[in-house]
Motif scaffolding. Sequence first.
Motif, short mmCIF file in Angstrom:
data_model
loop_
_atom_site.label_atom_id
_atom_site.label_comp_id
_atom_site.label_asym_id
_atom_site.label_seq_id
_atom_site.Cartn_x
_atom_site.Cartn_y
_atom_site.Cartn_z
N GLN A 588 -14.80 -7.08 -4.62
CA GLN A 588 -14.28 -5.74 -4.91
C GLN A 588 -13.36 -5.75 -6.11
O GLN A 588 -13.20 -4.73 -6.78
N GLN A 589 -12.74 -6.89 -6.40
CA GLN A 589 -11.86 -6.99 -7.55
C GLN A 589 -12.50 -7.74 -8.72
O GLN A 589 -11.84 -8.11 -9.67
N SER A 590 -13.84 -7.96 -8.62
CA SER A 590 -14.58 -8.66 -9.68
C SER A 590 -14.00 -10.05 -9.94
O SER A 590 -13.95 -10.51 -11.09
N LEU A 591 -13.53 -10.71 -8.89
CA LEU A 591 -13.01 -12.07 -9.03
C LEU A 591 -14.17 -13.05 -9.11
O LEU A 591 -15.24 -12.83 -8.55
N ARG A 592 -13.92 -14.17 -9.78
CA ARG A 592 -14.97 -15.16 -9.96
C ARG A 592 -14.94 -16.25 -8.91
O ARG A 592 -15.96 -16.88 -8.63
N ARG A 593 -13.77 -16.48 -8.32
CA ARG A 593 -13.70 -17.57 -7.35
C ARG A 593 -12.49 -17.39 -6.44
O ARG A 593 -11.52 -16.70 -6.78
N ILE A 594 -12.57 -18.00 -5.27
CA ILE A 594 -11.47 -18.03 -4.31
C ILE A 594 -11.10 -19.49 -4.07
O ILE A 594 -11.98 -20.33 -3.85
N LEU A 595 -9.81 -19.79 -4.13
CA LEU A 595 -9.32 -21.16 -3.94
C LEU A 595 -8.50 -21.23 -2.65
O LEU A 595 -7.64 -20.37 -2.41
N VAL A 596 -8.78 -22.24 -1.84
CA VAL A 596 -8.03 -22.48 -0.61
C VAL A 596 -7.62 -23.95 -0.58
O VAL A 596 -8.45 -24.83 -0.79
N GLU A 597 -6.35 -24.20 -0.27
CA GLU A 597 -5.87 -25.59 -0.13
C GLU A 597 -5.77 -25.95 1.34
O GLU A 597 -5.33 -25.12 2.16
N PHE A 625 4.74 -34.01 2.01
CA PHE A 625 5.56 -34.97 2.74
C PHE A 625 5.86 -34.38 4.11
O PHE A 625 6.50 -33.35 4.23
N LEU A 626 5.38 -35.03 5.17
CA LEU A 626 5.53 -34.52 6.52
C LEU A 626 5.64 -35.70 7.48
O LEU A 626 4.86 -36.66 7.40
N HIS A 627 6.62 -35.64 8.42
CA HIS A 627 6.83 -36.72 9.39
C HIS A 627 7.02 -38.07 8.70
O HIS A 627 6.39 -39.08 9.05
N ASN A 628 7.84 -38.03 7.67
CA ASN A 628 8.23 -39.26 6.98
C ASN A 628 7.05 -39.98 6.34
O ASN A 628 7.06 -41.19 6.18
N ALA A 629 6.02 -39.18 5.96
CA ALA A 629 4.86 -39.80 5.31
C ALA A 629 4.26 -38.79 4.32
O ALA A 629 4.40 -37.58 4.49
N TRP A 630 3.58 -39.33 3.31
CA TRP A 630 2.92 -38.50 2.31
C TRP A 630 1.47 -38.28 2.71
O TRP A 630 0.79 -39.18 3.20
N HIS A 631 0.98 -37.03 2.45
CA HIS A 631 -0.40 -36.68 2.79
C HIS A 631 -1.07 -36.02 1.59
O HIS A 631 -0.43 -35.31 0.81
N SER A 632 -2.38 -36.23 1.48
CA SER A 632 -3.15 -35.62 0.39
C SER A 632 -3.56 -34.20 0.77
O SER A 632 -3.74 -33.87 1.95
N VAL A 633 -3.72 -33.37 -0.25
CA VAL A 633 -4.14 -31.98 -0.06
C VAL A 633 -5.37 -31.72 -0.94
O VAL A 633 -5.35 -32.00 -2.14
N SER A 634 -6.44 -31.21 -0.33
CA SER A 634 -7.67 -30.92 -1.07
C SER A 634 -7.75 -29.44 -1.42
O SER A 634 -7.26 -28.58 -0.69
N THR A 635 -8.37 -29.17 -2.57
CA THR A 635 -8.60 -27.79 -3.01
C THR A 635 -10.08 -27.46 -2.86
O THR A 635 -10.94 -28.20 -3.36
N PHE A 636 -10.36 -26.36 -2.18
CA PHE A 636 -11.73 -25.90 -1.96
C PHE A 636 -11.95 -24.61 -2.73
O PHE A 636 -11.08 -23.73 -2.77
N VAL A 637 -13.13 -24.48 -3.36
CA VAL A 637 -13.43 -23.34 -4.22
C VAL A 637 -14.72 -22.66 -3.75
O VAL A 637 -15.73 -23.33 -3.50
#
Length: 641
Positions: A588-597, A625-637
């Motif tokens: 509806q807004q003529s967007l080309r992509r949606i990104l979710v992490e 950084f959560l529970h005294n540890a580092w975690h990776s985050v992925s980006t989905f398109v």
Amino acid sequence: MAGERIHRFELGGKRFAIDPETCFCFECDGISWDVLEYYPDASVTRIIRLLGEQHNPKELSEVVGELEWLRTTKSILVQPAPEDFVKTFSVERGIKHLAVSLPGEDAVEAPRKRGWFGKDVQVVSNSAREQGREAVELLLTRSEQQKELAIEFIVPGAVRQPELLAGLCAHALRLASLAGKKLSAVVHVADIALSNPPEALKGHTVSAKLAFQDPSGIAPHLNALAKGSTESLARLVKVLQPGAEGVSGRIVVRPNHPEYGGVVPELDKAGFKVIEIDLDGAFIANPALEPAAILPGLSQSAVYYAEQLAKGRHFRLDPIAALFYRIHEGKPQARTDATGTNELAVDADGGIYPSWRFFGMPEFRAGSIVDGHVDEEALKRYDDVGSLTTSACRNCWARNLCGGGTAAVHQALSGSFRKPHGPWCEAQRMWMASAVSAFNILSGQGVNFTPIYQGMNASSKPSLFSLATMARAALQLNVLMRPIAEADAEMLVKWENWSEASYFVLHPGCVLMTTQYEREMDALHPQVFVQEMVATLRGGAPIGLVRMTPDMATGAMRASIFLHDEALYAQERIRKGFRFLLTEAGKQQSLRRILVEAADREPALQAFLEALGFKKAGAQREALFLHNAWHSVSTFVLALD
């Protein structure tokens, strides 16, 4: 029919309902059909008492709740304020469209005589060039505050003077640009003689239109259209689909007898991308045609069109696509005919008419560009045309889809441009009901209407999450969206309180609020550029949250998704609902992509996104950084192109 607030009808073994005021429509199941017999006049208690033996009381209550939600979002049963009614009734001023029939070749050099100082002065009429230029001036001087205009140069049979027409189009576009207006210059070749026409087109009138938005490069396209006294369908396809930016074309067929159901398939097979069936012209040129006899051909065309859309084959078929657009947008139109108010026309003799449909009817002549006179009183006669001021329309459920019809059609069939013809009205209602049915069936199948609507109303942009669209989904899907409300505070705080879901821990700034008050304020009052919605099941039970932040500059939208019960991520009905809602919001807004992490520590969400069509575009290593540890985050398109 009088006083009917929600109109119900059955067609093709299915049941439908439409609000005559808002044009919001939906398909009914058995329980909602029965409830609508009493809603909104009866209370939920009375509805349960009346229908409790036929349906489960809990389900009855849920259906009433859905209808009340539609009412809350102003999709149905809107009570307009008096000032809104006055605004609707008031006539929009300013000419948007002017059609001019240019004099033929024999009038290009009109009779002239020697005037004072030895100069030639015109005696009888304008030349084609002068008439075209004066028509442009008439349009611009009477456009008032209108910003989007169209001038249509009508030539009979064939383009015989392409240089003249190209000059007039370029002149019109330049003047409009200087006046701060956006203009479309259209060359309308009427009554084309086809060589070896296919059987489906025999006996019908074929015309062609080329529209230009840029003054450069007009001549080559018109030169291509100027070709002898007869035209082949194959060549018309190439001419009317030039593939150049700022140039568009369409083929127009006016049915002259009821056998026209094969016209659209034939033109589609030939390769035309924009097709118009001129139904108004059919009745004006052939007033003896029975409206009921025209319906089967229209139905055949609509069925064929629906089948092609369901297959993903998009082309534009008017008036069907235009009506689908009005239903989709949920925008009622009390008047669809611009005659005399936003439209004027000039015939080959320079006479001014309220519409080109009235050419040849001297009683509708309202001035002349030759003598510079416009009969303002004659034009005021058309101010009250439309469904709001037509008694036959006031209690008609299709009034805001039909908009009162067309003045020239009423004149041809009933002898008065104000008075609709009864059989025509009945056929119109049947056609509108068929369109509502077809739209709902196609929408339920997930047909994307966006490619059809592109360019139909470029000036208007719907909101990121159109409530009308979301409400429509409520009666077709198991998932719907609604804005967060103050009453959601307790639920949202419970969901968010120390939740480790990506929706919360990946919040901008990655700062978790500490007190209940802070968390409540954060949940209920997101940042102004963020739109946050509550996802619910049909019936109103909340299941999760969606947060969206559009970036129009990049054509992207960042979104976050949270489902309170992790098991719901795997359910196909939930996935189907989210797939529809997210893609609809983006398109509806003529967007080309949606990104979710999504954090890698949340595999259910990542699998959910992949099932929706998202592709993993990359990962930010040790981004959380959560529970005294580092975690990776992925980006989905999700690509929407």
